[in-house]
Design a protein around this motif. Sequence first.
Motif, PDB file in Angstrom:
ATOM      1  N   ASP A  93     -11.542 135.457 -10.811  1.00  0.00           N
ATOM      2  CA  ASP A  93     -10.573 136.242 -11.570  1.00  0.00           C
ATOM      3  C   ASP A  93     -10.286 137.599 -10.943  1.00  0.00           C
ATOM      4  O   ASP A  93      -9.224 138.186 -11.152  1.00  0.00           O
ATOM      5  N   MET A  94     -11.235 138.118 -10.138  1.00  0.00           N
ATOM      6  CA  MET A  94     -11.026 139.393  -9.450  1.00  0.00           C
ATOM      7  C   MET A  94     -10.895 139.200  -7.939  1.00  0.00           C
ATOM      8  O   MET A  94     -11.043 140.141  -7.169  1.00  0.00           O
ATOM      9  N   GLY A  95     -10.660 137.961  -7.526  1.00  0.00           N
ATOM     10  CA  GLY A  95     -10.511 137.678  -6.098  1.00  0.00           C
ATOM     11  C   GLY A  95     -11.814 137.750  -5.330  1.00  0.00           C
ATOM     12  O   GLY A  95     -11.806 137.978  -4.113  1.00  0.00           O
ATOM     13  N   GLN A  96     -12.929 137.517  -6.007  1.00  0.00           N
ATOM     14  CA  GLN A  96     -14.246 137.638  -5.357  1.00  0.00           C
ATOM     15  C   GLN A  96     -14.625 136.408  -4.539  1.00  0.00           C
ATOM     16  O   GLN A  96     -15.629 136.413  -3.839  1.00  0.00           O
ATOM     17  N   GLY A  97     -13.817 135.346  -4.606  1.00  0.00           N
ATOM     18  CA  GLY A  97     -14.094 134.148  -3.833  1.00  0.00           C
ATOM     19  C   GLY A  97     -15.113 133.246  -4.490  1.00  0.00           C
ATOM     20  O   GLY A  97     -15.758 133.606  -5.482  1.00  0.00           O
ATOM     21  N   MET A  98     -15.276 132.053  -3.917  1.00  0.00           N
ATOM     22  CA  MET A  98     -16.219 131.089  -4.470  1.00  0.00           C
ATOM     23  C   MET A  98     -16.740 130.209  -3.331  1.00  0.00           C
ATOM     24  O   MET A  98     -16.024 129.369  -2.800  1.00  0.00           O
ATOM     25  N   GLN A  99     -17.987 130.436  -2.935  1.00  0.00           N
ATOM     26  CA  GLN A  99     -18.557 129.694  -1.805  1.00  0.00           C
ATOM     27  C   GLN A  99     -18.719 128.208  -2.112  1.00  0.00           C
ATOM     28  O   GLN A  99     -18.710 127.384  -1.191  1.00  0.00           O
ATOM     29  N   GLU A 100     -18.869 127.848  -3.380  1.00  0.00           N
ATOM     30  CA  GLU A 100     -19.028 126.439  -3.733  1.00  0.00           C
ATOM     31  C   GLU A 100     -17.832 125.605  -3.282  1.00  0.00           C
ATOM     32  O   GLU A 100     -17.961 124.422  -2.973  1.00  0.00           O
ATOM     33  N   SER A 101     -16.659 126.220  -3.233  1.00  0.00           N
ATOM     34  CA  SER A 101     -15.458 125.495  -2.839  1.00  0.00           C
ATOM     35  C   SER A 101     -14.867 126.019  -1.536  1.00  0.00           C
ATOM     36  O   SER A 101     -13.772 125.610  -1.139  1.00  0.00           O
ATOM     37  N   GLY A 102     -15.573 126.923  -0.875  1.00  0.00           N
ATOM     38  CA  GLY A 102     -15.088 127.452   0.398  1.00  0.00           C
ATOM     39  C   GLY A 102     -13.890 128.364   0.259  1.00  0.00           C
ATOM     40  O   GLY A 102     -13.145 128.578   1.225  1.00  0.00           O
ATOM     41  N   ALA A 103     -13.690 128.932  -0.946  1.00  0.00           N
ATOM     42  CA  ALA A 103     -12.559 129.829  -1.171  1.00  0.00           C
ATOM     43  C   ALA A 103     -12.958 131.258  -0.808  1.00  0.00           C
ATOM     44  O   ALA A 103     -13.886 131.806  -1.395  1.00  0.00           O
ATOM     45  N   PRO A 104     -12.275 131.885   0.139  1.00  0.00           N
ATOM     46  CA  PRO A 104     -12.684 133.219   0.596  1.00  0.00           C
ATOM     47  C   PRO A 104     -12.373 134.308  -0.426  1.00  0.00           C
ATOM     48  O   PRO A 104     -11.435 134.186  -1.214  1.00  0.00           O
ATOM     49  N   PRO A 105     -13.148 135.394  -0.403  1.00  0.00           N
ATOM     50  CA  PRO A 105     -12.816 136.558  -1.238  1.00  0.00           C
ATOM     51  C   PRO A 105     -11.484 137.160  -0.801  1.00  0.00           C
ATOM     52  O   PRO A 105     -11.139 137.138   0.383  1.00  0.00           O
ATOM     53  N   LEU A 106     -10.765 137.687  -1.748  1.00  0.00           N
ATOM     54  CA  LEU A 106      -9.486 138.323  -1.462  1.00  0.00           C
ATOM     55  C   LEU A 106      -9.515 139.814  -1.767  1.00  0.00           C
ATOM     56  O   LEU A 106      -8.487 140.485  -1.662  1.00  0.00           O
ATOM     57  N   ASN A 107     -10.694 140.324  -2.142  1.00  0.00           N
ATOM     58  CA  ASN A 107     -10.795 141.720  -2.569  1.00  0.00           C
ATOM     59  C   ASN A 107     -11.454 142.620  -1.533  1.00  0.00           C
ATOM     60  O   ASN A 107     -12.000 143.662  -1.863  1.00  0.00           O
ATOM     61  N   ASN A 108     -11.432 142.184  -0.254  1.00  0.00           N
ATOM     62  CA  ASN A 108     -11.940 143.044   0.811  1.00  0.00           C
ATOM     63  C   ASN A 108     -10.992 142.975   2.001  1.00  0.00           C
ATOM     64  O   ASN A 108      -9.941 142.332   1.936  1.00  0.00           O
ATOM     65  N   ALA A 109     -11.361 143.620   3.090  1.00  0.00           N
ATOM     66  CA  ALA A 109     -10.468 143.715   4.250  1.00  0.00           C
ATOM     67  C   ALA A 109     -10.717 142.631   5.286  1.00  0.00           C
ATOM     68  O   ALA A 109     -10.204 142.706   6.401  1.00  0.00           O
ATOM     69  N   ILE A 110     -11.519 141.619   4.940  1.00  0.00           N
ATOM     70  CA  ILE A 110     -11.808 140.537   5.875  1.00  0.00           C
ATOM     71  C   ILE A 110     -10.860 139.372   5.593  1.00  0.00           C
ATOM     72  O   ILE A 110     -10.879 138.801   4.497  1.00  0.00           O
ATOM     73  N   TRP A 111     -10.042 139.036   6.582  1.00  0.00           N
ATOM     74  CA  TRP A 111      -9.037 137.986   6.403  1.00  0.00           C
ATOM     75  C   TRP A 111      -9.153 136.961   7.519  1.00  0.00           C
ATOM     76  O   TRP A 111      -9.246 137.309   8.693  1.00  0.00           O
ATOM     77  N   LEU A 112      -9.115 135.698   7.162  1.00  0.00           N
ATOM     78  CA  LEU A 112      -9.233 134.632   8.155  1.00  0.00           C
ATOM     79  C   LEU A 112      -7.933 134.423   8.907  1.00  0.00           C
ATOM     80  O   LEU A 112      -7.932 134.140  10.100  1.00  0.00           O
ATOM     81  N   TYR A 113      -6.793 134.553   8.210  1.00  0.00           N
ATOM     82  CA  TYR A 113      -5.488 134.346   8.828  1.00  0.00           C
ATOM     83  C   TYR A 113      -4.641 135.618   8.749  1.00  0.00           C
ATOM     84  O   TYR A 113      -3.557 135.629   8.188  1.00  0.00           O
TER      85      TYR A 113
END
Length: 289
Positions: A224-244
């Motif tokens: 809900d706050m973009g913190q990501g979820m490792q169980e599903s491989g979804a990256p956090p969106l609330n920091n400056a680290i971006w894969l693409y």
Amino acid sequence: MDHKEIDEISGVETTGHEWDGIKELNNPLPRWWLWTFYGCIAIAVVYVVFFPAIPWIGGATKGLLGWSSRGQFAEQMETAKLAQADIVAQIADKDVATIIANPELERFARSAGASLFKVNCIQCHGSGAAGSVGYPNLNDDEWLWGGKPAEIYTTILHGIRYDGDEDTHFSLMPNFGKDGILDRDQIIEVAGYVASLSGMESTYPVTEEGKTLFADNCATCHGDMGQGMQESGAPPLNNAIWLYNGTPDAIVAQITAPRHGVMPAWQQKLGDTAVKELTVYVHSLGGGQ
């Protein structure tokens, strides 16, 4: 009979060669040089007889000793493997956490893993494991599928979205734009809200509509706050680290038609022991949890 010219100054016969007024004297070679030359010829003959030397179409002559650099290397490798057999057997028998807890095993596994990484992993993650666009940095503490030893081991063992392994990590982000789940305006609304989660500067508006769209379509995986979820491989969106890439336009592109990385399952190629060694090395890079 040809007349032999004698140099007036040295009294030595000349060879008849002359260049720019300089004449070559016909001095005999020093005895030490001659004997060295003859000795080299003798050594060469002995070498040809006893060692591989003369190339033929089907290979070089073997020599009486049957020695070869390849054979010597194979013997040295076999000796090294025998010397390492006990510690390799211990690594094969223990889990990764136990290996890391044992200084001797950890040191050996980390060294072996570093060599394996250079051969198999730098093509995507880079020689320093810093990654690049689409390939995660392994030095930080941002992990798509978990950074604990057992989690890293599982990821290397089974890969990510790898068709050849039924236990591979698998998740897919919907094609929100391509499949018509969201229209262009809605995607921009979501992108504006996602950019705001990390404090990114963006020309896209941050609206309540974007927040609502995010909650309805994205929060299930990204939190809900973009913190990501490792169980599903979804990256956090609330920091400056971006894969693409970390730009508003890149966020729009990923929402519209997301890219999904693939990593091989290394169990099949390297075996379980080597995967453990790779795990120890990757965990030691600094970002392991």
